[in-house]
Design a protein around this motif. Structure first.
Motif, PDB file in Angstrom:
ATOM      1  N   ALA A   1     -36.824  41.795  20.934  1.00  0.00           N
ATOM      2  CA  ALA A   1     -36.882  42.024  19.483  1.00  0.00           C
ATOM      3  C   ALA A   1     -36.307  40.847  18.708  1.00  0.00           C
ATOM      4  CB  ALA A   1     -36.120  43.300  19.130  1.00  0.00           C
ATOM      5  N   ALA A   2     -35.322  40.165  19.330  1.00  0.00           N
ATOM      6  CA  ALA A   2     -34.586  39.123  18.596  1.00  0.00           C
ATOM      7  C   ALA A   2     -35.335  37.801  18.491  1.00  0.00           C
ATOM      8  CB  ALA A   2     -33.241  38.868  19.278  1.00  0.00           C
ATOM      9  N   CYS A   3     -36.373  37.620  19.317  1.00  0.00           N
ATOM     10  CA  CYS A   3     -36.941  36.259  19.406  1.00  0.00           C
ATOM     11  C   CYS A   3     -38.059  35.987  18.405  1.00  0.00           C
ATOM     12  CB  CYS A   3     -37.443  36.009  20.832  1.00  0.00           C
ATOM     13  SG  CYS A   3     -38.949  36.907  21.242  1.00  0.00           S
ATOM     14  N   ASN A   4     -38.529  37.023  17.695  1.00  0.00           N
ATOM     15  CA  ASN A   4     -39.785  36.855  16.951  1.00  0.00           C
ATOM     16  C   ASN A   4     -39.647  36.393  15.508  1.00  0.00           C
ATOM     17  OD1 ASN A   4     -41.340  38.323  19.137  1.00  0.00           O
ATOM     18  ND2 ASN A   4     -39.878  39.909  18.541  1.00  0.00           N
ATOM     19  N   SER A   5     -38.661  36.958  14.797  1.00  0.00           N
ATOM     20  CA  SER A   5     -38.747  36.990  13.334  1.00  0.00           C
ATOM     21  C   SER A   5     -39.052  35.650  12.676  1.00  0.00           C
ATOM     22  CB  SER A   5     -37.470  37.590  12.738  1.00  0.00           C
ATOM     23  OG  SER A   5     -37.386  38.945  13.115  1.00  0.00           O
ATOM     24  N   LEU A   6     -38.224  34.653  12.867  1.00  0.00           N
ATOM     25  CA  LEU A   6     -38.417  33.430  12.075  1.00  0.00           C
ATOM     26  C   LEU A   6     -39.810  32.849  12.289  1.00  0.00           C
ATOM     27  CD1 LEU A   6     -37.199  31.334  10.097  1.00  0.00           C
ATOM     28  CD2 LEU A   6     -36.633  29.990  12.072  1.00  0.00           C
TER      29      LEU A   6
ATOM     30  N   GLN B   1     -17.169  26.021   5.215  1.00  0.00           N
ATOM     31  CA  GLN B   1     -16.100  26.102   6.230  1.00  0.00           C
ATOM     32  C   GLN B   1     -16.132  24.856   7.104  1.00  0.00           C
ATOM     33  OE1 GLN B   1     -13.999  28.706   6.639  1.00  0.00           O
ATOM     34  NE2 GLN B   1     -14.942  30.051   5.103  1.00  0.00           N
ATOM     35  N   PRO B   2     -15.071  24.566   7.850  1.00  0.00           N
ATOM     36  CA  PRO B   2     -15.144  23.440   8.792  1.00  0.00           C
ATOM     37  C   PRO B   2     -16.056  23.740   9.989  1.00  0.00           C
ATOM     38  CG  PRO B   2     -12.936  24.433   8.769  1.00  0.00           C
ATOM     39  CD  PRO B   2     -13.732  25.152   7.743  1.00  0.00           C
ATOM     40  N   HIS B   3     -16.436  25.010  10.155  1.00  0.00           N
ATOM     41  CA  HIS B   3     -17.367  25.363  11.233  1.00  0.00           C
ATOM     42  C   HIS B   3     -18.639  25.932  10.615  1.00  0.00           C
ATOM     43  CE1 HIS B   3     -15.204  29.091  10.242  1.00  0.00           C
ATOM     44  NE2 HIS B   3     -16.388  29.658  10.464  1.00  0.00           N
ATOM     45  N   HIS B   4     -19.759  25.744  11.311  1.00  0.00           N
ATOM     46  CA  HIS B   4     -21.036  26.308  10.874  1.00  0.00           C
ATOM     47  C   HIS B   4     -21.563  27.187  11.999  1.00  0.00           C
ATOM     48  CE1 HIS B   4     -25.424  25.542   9.308  1.00  0.00           C
ATOM     49  NE2 HIS B   4     -25.055  26.807   9.222  1.00  0.00           N
ATOM     50  N   VAL B   5     -21.571  28.509  11.776  1.00  0.00           N
ATOM     51  CA  VAL B   5     -22.148  29.433  12.762  1.00  0.00           C
ATOM     52  C   VAL B   5     -23.661  29.384  12.583  1.00  0.00           C
ATOM     53  CG1 VAL B   5     -22.249  31.786  13.638  1.00  0.00           C
ATOM     54  CG2 VAL B   5     -20.095  30.896  12.716  1.00  0.00           C
ATOM     55  N   ILE B   6     -24.350  28.913  13.638  1.00  0.00           N
ATOM     56  CA  ILE B   6     -25.779  28.619  13.545  1.00  0.00           C
ATOM     57  C   ILE B   6     -26.613  29.766  14.114  1.00  0.00           C
ATOM     58  CG2 ILE B   6     -25.659  26.106  13.469  1.00  0.00           C
ATOM     59  CD1 ILE B   6     -25.641  26.070  16.508  1.00  0.00           C
ATOM     60  N   GLY B   7     -27.921  29.677  13.900  1.00  0.00           N
ATOM     61  CA  GLY B   7     -28.848  30.667  14.455  1.00  0.00           C
ATOM     62  C   GLY B   7     -29.537  31.447  13.356  1.00  0.00           C
ATOM     63  N   SER B   8     -30.887  31.483  13.420  1.00  0.00           N
ATOM     64  CA  SER B   8     -31.679  32.116  12.359  1.00  0.00           C
ATOM     65  C   SER B   8     -32.515  33.283  12.873  1.00  0.00           C
ATOM     66  CB  SER B   8     -32.577  31.074  11.695  1.00  0.00           C
ATOM     67  OG  SER B   8     -31.807  30.080  11.087  1.00  0.00           O
ATOM     68  N   ASP B   9     -32.134  33.850  13.997  1.00  0.00           N
ATOM     69  CA  ASP B   9     -32.783  35.068  14.491  1.00  0.00           C
ATOM     70  C   ASP B   9     -31.715  35.977  15.074  1.00  0.00           C
ATOM     71  OD1 ASP B   9     -35.588  35.468  14.215  1.00  0.00           O
ATOM     72  OD2 ASP B   9     -35.968  33.772  15.557  1.00  0.00           O
ATOM     73  N   ALA B  10     -31.931  37.285  14.983  1.00  0.00           N
ATOM     74  CA  ALA B  10     -31.005  38.231  15.622  1.00  0.00           C
ATOM     75  C   ALA B  10     -31.612  39.623  15.628  1.00  0.00           C
ATOM     76  CB  ALA B  10     -29.672  38.274  14.864  1.00  0.00           C
ATOM     77  N   ALA B  11     -31.171  40.401  16.611  1.00  0.00           N
ATOM     78  CA  ALA B  11     -31.459  41.843  16.627  1.00  0.00           C
ATOM     79  C   ALA B  11     -30.142  42.530  16.957  1.00  0.00           C
ATOM     80  CB  ALA B  11     -32.512  42.176  17.683  1.00  0.00           C
TER      81      ALA B  11
END
Ligand SMILES: NC(=O)c1ccc[n+]([C@@H]2O[C@H](COP(=O)([O-])OP(=O)(O)OC[C@H]3O[C@@H](n4cnc5c(N)ncnc54)[C@H](OP(=O)(O)O)[C@@H]3O)[C@@H](O)[C@H]2O)c1
Length: 436
Positions: free
Chosen positions: A197-202, A109-119
């Motif tokens: 909870a969201a900050c740990n995984s990666l 896509q012309p945009h890249h939704v970033i971020g590799s952690d989530a809860a």
């Protein structure tokens, strides 16, 4: 706010979530292809300038995917790489994935939704999803892969299809919604708030594989383990895993503020690299001073060195590691061309071990340690999604401690806690060990 997002915030049951329409657009932190030359000629690639927050189109859900209403997310260093467009613009990853066609075509896509952690909460499931359901409260593991890839049956991260979600794929976690493979969803520890909870995984999962997995260095009780950047994203989980597994943690940090945070984490030995660097020693002299300090405090050299800083530290890591020991690496924040004196490696029978992410089993086991309270979140600061650029800049400037969280759909901190008894057993002081 979309009606689906509002329903999640109101605590709607799964049956009600299923009746809600999927919005056609959603708010997300993203990069735009038009900006890849933004920093040409600039010495400072200030990521707060390249990260945009605004609406993007909602992709259609593939059969093996789920749509997650993201309550909170966190900044990882790969978001800094993406937003600096270095070492290459991540649009190149999206183009390559898109060329595979089929469902993967959506990623280009012309945009890249970033971020590799989530809860967050699963709000829609693809037609082939069996093991996850609408209403499940989950954290997201960043390891994205095709489960039909044969290598994935042996060890997911060996699969050639493996990608880092939100970095090498689109539809990442710094957004109101995220599209992930069902296999990326791990049950959320019930005693943690959304941002905790969201900050740990990666970082936790990566550090777990590096230290605990037989596929990397499998630390044993009593091992002395040197960790560079010991209050950083990976480092603060590495220190906790070493302590929890009966090792002796030696943490290196770059300031008095970080040394005092590391003390709170219970690190056995703390070394201030800023004090050593103030004298501007040669690389070997700097390494010898660190080695002497470790011998003085523990009486031995490290069995394991955990290195993700790369260029600036790798020569020292190879030198400092004991005869027969291992340097385990998963990154190169200070530069990916490493120099080391190979005589120290071969004559003393040391090993260099590459590690990347973690397979699904390791992701679940690392999260289990959080659920048991053996490992705690290293969240220091939380920003709203609208200020995600500042949050990322804080990490880019190496001013942060531990993890920097981002509230997505959650309007404020402290939401999402289900198990208050567990929280009491662990203690607020431990759960908020790095909070500013
Ligand atoms: N392959 C994977 O699966 C994977 C997963 C996660 C992260 N990574 C990579 O690992 C790296 C670290 O990630 P992170 O989240 O831990 O980043 P981070 O939170 O920025 O932590 C990195 C730490 O490095 C230390 N540091 C910076 N410059 C240094 C220098 N010149 N010498 C020694 N230490 C230095 C800093 O601590 P002090 O200033 O206190 O020394 C900082 O706390 C990144 O490159 C990231 O892309 C890879």
């Amino acid at each position: 706010m979309t009606s689906l997002g509002e329903a999640v915030l109101d605590g709607a049951e799964a049956t009600d979530l299923l009746t809600e329409d999927t919005p056609s657009r959603y708010v997300a932190a993203h990069l735009h292809r038009d900006d890849v030359s933004l920093f040409d000629g600039d010495a400072d690639r200030d990521v707060s300038r390249s990260i945009r927050v605004g609406e993007v189109p909602m992709p259609e859900l593939a059969p093996d995917e789920v749509l997650v209403a993201v309550m909170a997310s966190a900044i990882n260093y790969n978001t800094i790489w993406s937003a600096m467009f270095q070492p290459i613009p991540t649009f190149r990853f999206l183009e390559d994935l898109g060329k595979q066609g089929g469902w993967n075509g959506r990623h280009d896509q012309p945009h890249h939704v970033i971020g590799s952690d989530a809860a967050g909460v699963i709000v829609k499931t693809g037609s082939a999803v069996q093991s996850r359901s609408v209403g499940d409260r989950v954290v997201i593991a960043a390891v994205w892969l095709d489960g039909q890839d044969p290598a994935a049956q042996a060890d997911g991260v060996l699969a050639t299809s493996q990608r880092a979600w939100g970095f090498e794929t689109n539809f990442g976690g710094l957004a109101h919604f995220a599209v992930v493979k069902a296999s990326q969803c791990v049950p959320k520890p019930p005693h943690l708030s959304w941002e905790e909870a969201a900050c740990n995984s990666l970082c936790l999962m990566t550090a777990y594989r590096m230290l605990v997995s037989p596929r990397a260095v499998q630390m044993k009780q009593g091992d002395v383990v040197l960790v560079w950047g010991a209050t950083g994203g990976l480092g603060a989980y590495a220190v906790q895993l070493i302590r929890s597994g009966g090792g002796i943690a030696v943490g290196v940090v770059g300031s008095a503020r970080k040394a005092s945070a590391l003390e709170k984490l219970g690190c056995d030995v703390i070394i201030r690299r800023d004090e050593i660097e103030a004298d501007q020693p040669s690389e070997m002299e700097g390494a010898r001073r660190i080695g002497k300090a470790i011998r003085r405090e523990v009486g031995e050299d490290p069995h394991i060195v955990v290195d993700y800083t790369g260029c600036d530290t790798f020569g020292k890591s190879v030198f400092l590691c004991r005869r027969g020991g291992a340097v385990v690496t998963c990154g190169s924040s200070t530069g990916y061309s490493h120099n080391y004196d190979n005589r120290y490696l071969w004559m003393r029978l040391k090993r260099i071990v590459g590690s990347h992410g973690a397979n699904a089993q390791e992701c679940w086991e690392a999260t289990r340690l959080l659920s048991l309270g053996r490992i705690v979140p290293t969240l220091s600061r939380v920003y709203p999604l609208a200020q995600v650029g500042e949050a990322a800049r804080h990490v880019q400037s190496n001013e942060h401690i531990g993890k920097v969280g981002v509230l997505c759909l959650a309007p404020h901190e402290g939401m999402g806690i289900e198990d208050h008894d567990m929280r009491d057993r662990i203690g607020e002081d431990r759960l908020r060990v790095f909070r500013e």
